[in-house]
Scaffold this active site. Structure first.
Site, mmCIF file in Angstrom:
data_model
loop_
_atom_site.group_PDB
_atom_site.id
_atom_site.type_symbol
_atom_site.label_atom_id
_atom_site.label_comp_id
_atom_site.label_asym_id
_atom_site.label_seq_id
_atom_site.Cartn_x
_atom_site.Cartn_y
_atom_site.Cartn_z
ATOM 1 N N LYS A 99 26.161 42.122 83.077
ATOM 2 C CA LYS A 99 25.176 41.282 82.382
ATOM 3 C C LYS A 99 25.788 39.900 82.191
ATOM 4 O O LYS A 99 26.985 39.771 81.889
ATOM 5 C CB LYS A 99 24.844 41.924 81.030
ATOM 6 C CG LYS A 99 23.674 41.278 80.294
ATOM 7 C CD LYS A 99 23.366 42.063 79.024
ATOM 8 C CE LYS A 99 22.185 41.491 78.258
ATOM 9 N NZ LYS A 99 21.923 42.224 77.000
ATOM 10 N N SER A 131 16.961 43.111 76.493
ATOM 11 C CA SER A 131 17.295 41.934 77.279
ATOM 12 C C SER A 131 18.044 42.212 78.580
ATOM 13 O O SER A 131 18.067 41.380 79.460
ATOM 14 C CB SER A 131 18.139 40.992 76.417
ATOM 15 O OG SER A 131 19.378 41.603 76.091
ATOM 16 N N SER A 134 18.953 46.578 73.767
ATOM 17 C CA SER A 134 18.941 45.944 75.092
ATOM 18 C C SER A 134 19.616 46.699 76.225
ATOM 19 O O SER A 134 19.516 46.299 77.381
ATOM 20 C CB SER A 134 19.548 44.548 75.008
ATOM 21 O OG SER A 134 18.642 43.703 74.348
HETATM 22 N N1 GLN Z 1 14.897 43.165 72.004
HETATM 23 C C1 GLN Z 1 15.744 42.967 70.871
HETATM 24 C C2 GLN Z 1 15.739 41.522 70.469
HETATM 25 O O1 GLN Z 1 14.985 40.806 71.017
HETATM 26 C C3 GLN Z 1 17.129 43.454 71.188
HETATM 27 C C4 GLN Z 1 17.991 42.480 71.854
HETATM 28 C C5 GLN Z 1 19.338 43.017 72.216
HETATM 29 O O2 GLN Z 1 19.631 44.181 72.027
HETATM 30 N N2 GLN Z 1 20.158 42.129 72.726
HETATM 31 O O3 GLN Z 1 16.450 41.088 69.605
#
Ligand code: GLN
Length: 497
Positions: free
Chosen positions: A80, A155, A179
């Site tokens: 990532k 994400s 994410s």
């Molecule tokens: N979707 C969640 C957010 O927008 C989680 C993001 C993440 O785990 N980096 O914060």
């Protein structure tokens, strides 16, 4: 060996170790696959085939000399794009970091290098890991390999899509609110958020430091365990890293047995807002776990309904502070028209241009929540809810070994569908966020396809802090029972791109 990109990491590693195939051949096969499909999937933001192949050759030479002993030597991986990789572009999915090449590696990148794992490149993500669809990337969305018109989750949608489309056998993601797990659920892959402090955060660009955790993504439980074992463990360069041995996740994956275990179904995470087909698959998995000899009971976690609200105060607060460093002075782009601007003007123009709408929204929310006079009402209250959620888990784990829920309330949605409605986007993480707030560990496991749309569904397994092995023990038992029914892993049903 037939198509190298269809093999598991474990299979590839043992074929490489026996010198039936070289790491160079395996790496080349994955770059051929990337060349074939990534124009449509857009899982990668950066690849450098020449240097990856040179690295694979080095690993082959080390193996030939008997210098490398590692269960994943020679196997490719994708990172990532918020892991610092020395000399290699690292953007965090943001335009503000365009062109930045970190001067050092994240600890887990170093660990994987030392284990002879070969990097294929950096994967797409929502900008600074804020999002649930990868549509907030500054470089365009990633597409779900099961249906290119749909999002792969976020994400870490790039990492999940790379694994699901056979561009990489495994990947690293990060999970602050879901994410790793939500993209795994939406792409039919396995993803684990380890216990907070179980995997080093050194060199991982911080979103919300008290919630962030890096973890493994792969197509089956054993590959995920092998990767977890390599990246886990204490790191003196991360002050929140736990100084204890990593639970034996590989042995637990081999054990694959739930007989006599107590499994709790979280009452609050299977009702309103959950798609019918998601619940149907979830209930079917519960029956299978019972057939396999587990005792399944329902448990209540009454404070989970406040988790999303608490998270969207804690995360923006921490993010607004962490992201202050991106000011056009030290990293990435600088917006300066040369007209004798003040420092403030340059910083403000850089941040205006470099950050996308979602990042700005959260910086504003966080700055407001931390402002004098509001701090206790917002941030302080959210921290108290966090304690109540941790207690809900502690009480539940006094009665059961692990907890389960659907990972995400729905299957993958269409690109654009939730882009104008932040709350609808945030609700994707309703089942994953409590785990980050409490700091324990969880896995998303593919459990089939929803009857109404044919898209993958994930089951979340949650274990107490530093009991990560239980995720693998339960996950692999359920995985093999399901594979018997399907004649293989769910991913074998994925449409060939
Ligand atoms: N979707 C969640 C957010 O927008 C989680 C993001 C993440 O785990 N980096 O914060």
């Amino acid at each position: 060996m037939s198509d190298l990109t269809r093999q598991s990491a474990a299979t590839l590693a043992s074929a490489i170790a026996r010198r039936e195939v070289s790491s160079e051949e395996v790496t080349r096969a994955h770059f051929d696959r990337i060349a074939q499909v990534d124009e449509r999937v857009h899982a990668f933001l950066h690849v450098d085939p020449e240097s990856s192949i040179a690295r694979a050759r080095e690993v082959d030479q080390q193996l030939a000399k008997g210098e490398l002993l590692s269960p994943l030597a020679g196997v490719p991986i994708a990172f990532k794009d918020l892991l610092a990789t020395k000399g290699v572009p690292t953007t965090c999915g943001s335009r503000i970091l365009e062109g930045w090449r970190p001067p050092y590696n994240a600890t887990i990148v170093d660990k994987l290098n030392a284990a002879g794992v070969v990097s294929l490149g950096k994967t797409n993500m929502d900008e600074f890991a804020m999002g649930s669809s990868t549509e907030h990337s500054g470089y365009g969305p990633t597409h779900n390999p099961w249906d290119l018109e749909r999002i792969p989750g976020g994400s870490g949608g790039g990492s999940a899509a790379a694994v699901a489309s056979f561009e990489s056998p495994m990947a690293i993601g990060t999970d602050t609110g879901g994410s790793i797990r939500q993209p795994a659920a939406l792409t039919g892959t396995v993803g684990v958020k380890p216990t907070y402090g179980g995997v080093s955060r050194y060199g991982i660009v911080a979103l919300a430091s008290s919630l962030d955790q890096a973890g493994p993504c792969a197509r089956d439980v054993m590959d995920t365990a092998l990767l977890h074992a390599v990246i886990g463990g204490h790191d003196p360069r991360d002050s929140t890293s736990i100084n204890e041995p990593v639970p034996d996740v590989v042995a637990a994956a081999l054990k694959a047995d739930v007989r006599g275990m107590k499994i709790g179904v979280i009452k609050e995470l299977k009702g309103e807002g959950f798609q019918a087909g998601v619940l149907e698959r979830f209930n079917q998995s519960i029956e299978i776990l019972t057939d396999l000899g587990a005792e399944v009971i329902e448990v209540s976690c009454p404070h989970f309904e406040y988790a999303l609200g608490a998270y969207y105060l804690i995360l923006p607060s921490e993010a607004s502070s962490n992201l202050a460093r991106f000011d056009g002075m030290r990293f990435g782009i600088r917006e300066d028209d040369g007209k004798d601007r003040s420092v403030e003007e340059v910083m403000s123009a850089t941040r205006e241009k470099g950050f996308g709408a979602e990042v700005k929204r959260r910086i504003m929310l966080g700055t407001y929540a931390l402002s004098s006079g509001y701090y206790d009402a917002y941030y302080g209250q959210a921290q108290r809810i966090r304690t109540l959620i941790t207690r809900d888990f502690a009480y539940a784990f006094s009665r059961v070994d692990v907890l389960v829920s659907p990972t995400a309330p729905t299957t993958a949605f269409k690109i654009g569908e939730k882009l104008d409605n932040p709350l609808a986007m945030y609700l994707n993480d309703i089942a994953t966020i409590p785990v980050n707030l409490a700091g324990n560990c969880a896995m998303s496991l593919p459990i089939g396809r929803a009857p109404e749309d044919g898209l993958p569904v994930g089951l979340q397994i949650i274990a107490p802090p530093m009991a990560d092995h239980l995720l693998y023990q339960v996950g692999s038992a359920l995985e093999s029972a399901l594979a018997d029914r399907w004649g293989g892993l769910l991913i074998s049903e994925a449409p060939t791109l």
